[in-house]
Design a protein around this motif. Structure first.
Motif, PDB file in Angstrom:
ATOM      1  N   LEU A  98       0.830  -1.206   0.000  1.00 51.45           N
ATOM      2  CA  LEU A  98       0.000   0.000   0.000  1.00 51.45           C
ATOM      3  C   LEU A  98       0.865   1.256   0.000  1.00 51.45           C
ATOM      4  CD1 LEU A  98      -2.999  -0.664   2.411  1.00 51.45           C
ATOM      5  CD2 LEU A  98      -3.070  -0.240  -0.037  1.00 51.45           C
ATOM      6  N   ARG A  99       1.976   1.201   0.703  1.00 51.05           N
ATOM      7  CA  ARG A  99       2.883   2.357   0.743  1.00 51.05           C
ATOM      8  C   ARG A  99       3.416   2.693  -0.656  1.00 51.05           C
ATOM      9  NH1 ARG A  99       8.231   4.000   1.572  1.00 51.05           N
ATOM     10  NH2 ARG A  99       8.463   5.593   3.175  1.00 51.05           N
ATOM     11  N   ARG A 100       3.616   1.680  -1.470  1.00 53.75           N
ATOM     12  CA  ARG A 100       4.151   1.891  -2.828  1.00 53.75           C
ATOM     13  C   ARG A 100       3.222   2.721  -3.706  1.00 53.75           C
ATOM     14  NH1 ARG A 100       6.098  -4.065  -3.252  1.00 53.75           N
ATOM     15  NH2 ARG A 100       8.184  -3.857  -2.372  1.00 53.75           N
ATOM     16  N   VAL A 101       1.914   2.690  -3.434  1.00 57.34           N
ATOM     17  CA  VAL A 101       0.965   3.450  -4.254  1.00 57.34           C
ATOM     18  C   VAL A 101       0.485   4.713  -3.539  1.00 57.34           C
ATOM     19  CG1 VAL A 101       0.212   1.410  -5.540  1.00 57.34           C
ATOM     20  CG2 VAL A 101      -1.063   2.127  -3.488  1.00 57.34           C
ATOM     21  N   TRP A 102       1.105   5.037  -2.431  1.00 51.53           N
ATOM     22  CA  TRP A 102       0.655   6.147  -1.600  1.00 51.53           C
ATOM     23  C   TRP A 102       0.530   7.465  -2.365  1.00 51.53           C
ATOM     24  CZ3 TRP A 102      -1.805   5.502   2.647  1.00 51.53           C
ATOM     25  CH2 TRP A 102      -2.059   6.586   3.465  1.00 51.53           C
ATOM     26  N   GLN A 103       1.445   7.727  -3.262  1.00 54.45           N
ATOM     27  CA  GLN A 103       1.435   8.982  -4.010  1.00 54.45           C
ATOM     28  C   GLN A 103       0.212   9.105  -4.913  1.00 54.45           C
ATOM     29  OE1 GLN A 103       3.727   6.542  -4.448  1.00 54.45           O
ATOM     30  NE2 GLN A 103       3.360   5.900  -6.553  1.00 54.45           N
ATOM     31  N   ASP A 104      -0.536   8.015  -5.101  1.00 52.35           N
ATOM     32  CA  ASP A 104      -1.726   8.026  -5.949  1.00 52.35           C
ATOM     33  C   ASP A 104      -3.036   8.068  -5.164  1.00 52.35           C
ATOM     34  OD1 ASP A 104      -0.029   7.751  -8.168  1.00 52.35           O
ATOM     35  OD2 ASP A 104      -0.044   5.559  -7.964  1.00 52.35           O
ATOM     36  N   ILE A 105      -2.955   8.103  -3.836  1.00 54.95           N
ATOM     37  CA  ILE A 105      -4.168   8.023  -3.015  1.00 54.95           C
ATOM     38  C   ILE A 105      -4.693   9.428  -2.727  1.00 54.95           C
ATOM     39  CG2 ILE A 105      -5.137   7.248  -0.837  1.00 54.95           C
ATOM     40  CD1 ILE A 105      -3.125   4.936  -0.916  1.00 54.95           C
ATOM     41  N   GLU A 106      -5.868   9.696  -3.248  1.00 54.43           N
ATOM     42  CA  GLU A 106      -6.459  11.034  -3.140  1.00 54.43           C
ATOM     43  C   GLU A 106      -6.602  11.459  -1.683  1.00 54.43           C
ATOM     44  OE1 GLU A 106     -10.487  13.450  -4.317  1.00 54.43           O
ATOM     45  OE2 GLU A 106     -10.081  11.554  -5.301  1.00 54.43           O
TER      46      GLU A 106
END
Length: 144
Positions: free
Chosen positions: A53-61
């Motif tokens: 989940l941390r890997r996609v953090w920059q994409d989480i609104e």
């Protein structure tokens, strides 16, 4: 509770208001979570899921930023996150995401979970991490 709590480096999200330098960056919602598995080996799977989940953090609104944390006690490991959000609605949006719900459902019967959430008018990275560390170490009480 172990006195040793490791934090990952700060990971900024798309809603970060200013470069995280430890200063006041505006209003935010902070969420601290703790998962304590019934069996120590379960901690490995939870950690892997958290890193994913941390890997996609920059994409989480609405995500301002995140630290993952771990207490490496061999007999009673614990882990979780300290996440910072623009609004409570953004936090609720993340909690209801398919990938997050899949993880929660997979592990809900394999340990105990607790969380604390608060709003701050002046987000400060250092103060937020210290408040989380105080909860996680037992120096402050978790809300009832």
């Amino acid at each position: 509770m172990s006195a040793t709590i490791w934090f990952t480096p700060w990971k900024s999200g798309p809603a970060v208001q200013a470069p995280p330098d430890g200063g006041a960056d505006g209003a935010a919602v902070v969420s601290v979570t703790e998962f304590t598995p019934h069996r120590p080996l379960t901690a490995v799977g939870v950690t892997v899921e958290g890193i994913a989940l941390r890997r996609v953090w920059q994409d989480i609104e609405g995500a301002v930023g995140l630290w993952l944390w771990a207490d490496p006690d061999l007999l009673r490991p614990r882990s979780g996150s300290v996440s910072v959000w623009r609004t409570e609605q953004d936090l609720r949006g993340f909690v209801s995401r398919h990938d997050h719900m899949r993880i929660v459902r997979s592990y809900r019967d394999r340990g105990s979970m607790r969380s604390a959430t608060w709003r701050t008018e002046g987000f400060d990275m250092d103060a937020t991490q210290e408040a989380a560390r105080s909860l996680l170490s037992g120096r402050s009480a978790w809300p009832s």
